[in-house]
Design a protein around this motif. Structure first.
Motif, mmCIF file in Angstrom:
data_model
loop_
_atom_site.group_PDB
_atom_site.id
_atom_site.type_symbol
_atom_site.label_atom_id
_atom_site.label_comp_id
_atom_site.label_asym_id
_atom_site.label_seq_id
_atom_site.Cartn_x
_atom_site.Cartn_y
_atom_site.Cartn_z
ATOM 1 N N LEU A 294 -38.683 -18.821 36.581
ATOM 2 C CA LEU A 294 -39.015 -19.954 36.938
ATOM 3 C C LEU A 294 -40.061 -20.698 35.884
ATOM 4 O O LEU A 294 -39.678 -21.915 35.360
ATOM 5 C CB LEU A 294 -39.379 -20.428 38.429
ATOM 6 N N SER A 295 -40.904 -19.868 35.484
ATOM 7 C CA SER A 295 -41.849 -20.641 34.690
ATOM 8 C C SER A 295 -41.706 -20.676 33.323
ATOM 9 O O SER A 295 -41.810 -21.878 32.383
ATOM 10 C CB SER A 295 -43.204 -19.770 34.636
ATOM 11 N N LYS A 296 -40.491 -19.654 32.961
ATOM 12 C CA LYS A 296 -39.983 -20.016 31.503
ATOM 13 C C LYS A 296 -38.874 -21.008 31.514
ATOM 14 O O LYS A 296 -38.649 -21.516 30.541
ATOM 15 C CB LYS A 296 -39.356 -18.608 31.106
ATOM 16 N N LEU A 297 -38.416 -21.262 32.684
ATOM 17 C CA LEU A 297 -37.311 -22.310 32.545
ATOM 18 C C LEU A 297 -37.680 -23.844 32.919
ATOM 19 O O LEU A 297 -36.931 -24.900 32.828
ATOM 20 C CB LEU A 297 -36.225 -21.974 33.688
ATOM 21 N N SER A 298 -39.141 -23.734 33.342
ATOM 22 C CA SER A 298 -39.606 -25.023 33.890
ATOM 23 C C SER A 298 -38.536 -25.661 34.956
ATOM 24 O O SER A 298 -38.280 -26.997 34.823
ATOM 25 C CB SER A 298 -39.582 -25.944 32.881
ATOM 26 N N LEU A 299 -37.971 -24.940 35.830
ATOM 27 C CA LEU A 299 -37.223 -25.530 36.883
ATOM 28 C C LEU A 299 -37.930 -25.071 38.246
ATOM 29 O O LEU A 299 -38.920 -24.494 38.407
ATOM 30 C CB LEU A 299 -36.073 -24.474 37.062
ATOM 31 N N GLU A 300 -37.688 -26.309 38.829
ATOM 32 C CA GLU A 300 -38.255 -26.467 40.575
ATOM 33 C C GLU A 300 -37.195 -25.966 41.342
ATOM 34 O O GLU A 300 -36.146 -26.322 41.384
ATOM 35 C CB GLU A 300 -38.538 -27.742 40.810
ATOM 36 N N ARG B 219 -29.014 -26.255 31.697
ATOM 37 C CA ARG B 219 -29.063 -27.815 31.368
ATOM 38 C C ARG B 219 -28.089 -28.187 32.861
ATOM 39 O O ARG B 219 -28.575 -29.301 33.367
ATOM 40 C CB ARG B 219 -27.814 -28.154 30.429
ATOM 41 N N THR B 220 -27.160 -27.521 33.279
ATOM 42 C CA THR B 220 -26.422 -27.878 34.499
ATOM 43 C C THR B 220 -27.064 -27.993 35.797
ATOM 44 O O THR B 220 -27.180 -28.639 36.562
ATOM 45 C CB THR B 220 -25.186 -27.041 34.613
ATOM 46 N N MET C 277 -25.770 -14.027 32.798
ATOM 47 C CA MET C 277 -24.719 -13.468 32.047
ATOM 48 C C MET C 277 -24.842 -11.874 32.070
ATOM 49 O O MET C 277 -25.831 -11.223 32.290
ATOM 50 C CB MET C 277 -24.523 -13.940 30.472
ATOM 51 N N PRO C 278 -23.712 -11.128 31.608
ATOM 52 C CA PRO C 278 -23.854 -9.553 31.314
ATOM 53 C C PRO C 278 -25.021 -9.071 30.799
ATOM 54 O O PRO C 278 -25.360 -7.818 30.989
ATOM 55 C CB PRO C 278 -22.491 -9.136 30.824
ATOM 56 N N ASN C 279 -25.673 -9.939 29.798
ATOM 57 C CA ASN C 279 -26.683 -9.318 29.156
ATOM 58 C C ASN C 279 -28.217 -9.674 29.884
ATOM 59 O O ASN C 279 -29.083 -9.542 29.285
ATOM 60 C CB ASN C 279 -26.854 -10.189 27.526
ATOM 61 N N HIS C 280 -27.645 -10.159 31.068
ATOM 62 C CA HIS C 280 -28.799 -10.257 32.000
ATOM 63 C C HIS C 280 -29.695 -11.603 31.360
ATOM 64 O O HIS C 280 -31.013 -11.608 31.936
ATOM 65 C CB HIS C 280 -29.826 -9.149 32.123
ATOM 66 N N LEU C 281 -29.354 -12.579 30.835
ATOM 67 C CA LEU C 281 -30.003 -13.878 30.317
ATOM 68 C C LEU C 281 -29.130 -14.983 31.143
ATOM 69 O O LEU C 281 -27.889 -14.957 31.455
ATOM 70 C CB LEU C 281 -29.843 -13.819 28.871
ATOM 71 N N LEU C 282 -30.014 -16.012 31.052
ATOM 72 C CA LEU C 282 -29.409 -17.409 31.595
ATOM 73 C C LEU C 282 -29.183 -17.890 30.452
ATOM 74 O O LEU C 282 -29.758 -18.226 29.531
ATOM 75 C CB LEU C 282 -30.462 -18.053 32.358
ATOM 76 N N GLY C 283 -27.629 -18.466 30.493
ATOM 77 C CA GLY C 283 -27.174 -19.187 29.356
ATOM 78 C C GLY C 283 -27.773 -20.632 29.234
ATOM 79 O O GLY C 283 -28.205 -21.228 30.155
ATOM 80 N N GLU C 284 -27.611 -21.330 28.010
ATOM 81 C CA GLU C 284 -28.363 -22.539 28.044
ATOM 82 C C GLU C 284 -27.668 -23.789 28.553
ATOM 83 O O GLU C 284 -27.988 -24.578 29.273
ATOM 84 C CB GLU C 284 -28.262 -22.844 26.401
ATOM 85 N N GLU C 285 -26.235 -23.558 28.667
ATOM 86 C CA GLU C 285 -25.398 -24.651 29.399
ATOM 87 C C GLU C 285 -25.798 -24.168 31.007
ATOM 88 O O GLU C 285 -25.889 -25.436 31.628
ATOM 89 C CB GLU C 285 -24.160 -24.144 29.255
#
Length: 273
Positions: free
Chosen positions: A54-60, A26-27, A15-23
């Protein structure tokens, strides 16, 4: 059906605030868990920063970083690398350029500059990634991944003409944002890197979908089976790829909005939020 999904970060997933949204998070997990779609982040950001994300999101996910200069596996193994030629790096770093833009050099150790970056750090609020203040003229020319110039767009357009003339085809120049001009290795871009990754996975580019917003996404978006342009994208990108669909704005997590429609109601016509 897509089997590999590649995402730009700034102006696309972020997002413009340079953060990843929760939605959005999840998607992305739904894509992986429900459809077994392989994820790849294709960004101009450094791999050190993206590993932290990636480590903060636990995404592969696979990582295409530095606008295609590096590809890393989900386990962190280096799959592909490409650096600026020493001749090109030397010419850019030691050149005298008629510009007010600040110069930033990248290599495997991180982000190197002589400038106090100030507000530029806002773009790295999620990861805390920051530069090392050094004498860039002492950086070994054979260890440079890419060089960025940051400043006003009109100034960068004039600088691009100077660099094109000086380098004579020894580098690839592109805008990763209206205020950021990048000097990359010849033939290096996100599309070329995604093609390398696709082959590594036994796929073709037609098996990929990709999302982006800037001119450094052009080759990637134009070469995949399903390319999508953000509503907030650079005007030149939309003009260059008029046949590709335009979705919503990153401030409304449009990637998540589009993919939720694609997952749940693919039989219905999509319309941006």
């Amino acid at each position: 059906m897509a089997r590999l999904a590649a995402f730009d970060m700034d102006g696309t997933l972020l997002m413009p605030n340079h953060l990843l949204g929760e939605e959005t998070v999840r998607t992305l997990n739904r894509l992986r868990d429900e459809r077994q779609i392989t994820l790849a982040f294709a960004t101009g950001r450094h791999v050190l920063e993206m590993r932290h994300v990636l480590s903060k999101l636990s995404l592969e996910a696979f990582l295409i970083t530095g606008n295609g200069t590096r590809i890393h596996s989900t386990q962190g193994d280096l799959l592909h690398r490409q650096d600026l030629s020493p001749e090109a790096a030397q010419r850019v770093i030691h050149g005298q350029w008629d510009t007010q833009a600040s110069m930033h050099v990248f290599n495997d150790t991180g982000w190197l500059t002589e400038f106090e970056v100030g507000e530029m750090l806002n773009a790295h609020v999620y990861s805390g990634f920051s530069p090392k203040i050094v004498d860039v003229k002492r950086i070994p020319a054979d260890e440079v991944t890419k060089i960025c110039f940051c400043g006003l767009h009109d100034d960068l357009l004039r600088l691009k003409i100077q660099l094109d003339e000086a380098l004579g085809g020894r580098a690839f120049l592109c805008f990763s944002a209206v205020d950021c001009l990048e000097v990359l290795p010849v033939g290096c871009n996100k599309g070329a890197a995604l093609n390398v990754l696709s082959k590594h996975l036994g796929l073709t580019m037609k098996d990929c979908m990709a999302f982006g917003d800037a001119m450094n996404d052009r080759e990637m978006l134009s070469s995949v089976g399903h390319g999508l342009i953000m509503g907030n994208a650079m005007a030149q990108l939309k003009e260059d790829l008029p046949h590709l669909p335009v979705i919503g704005h990153c401030n409304k997590q449009a990637v998540s909005h589009y993919l939720t429609h694609w997952l749940d109601t693919p039989n219905l016509t999509y319309s941006p939020e």
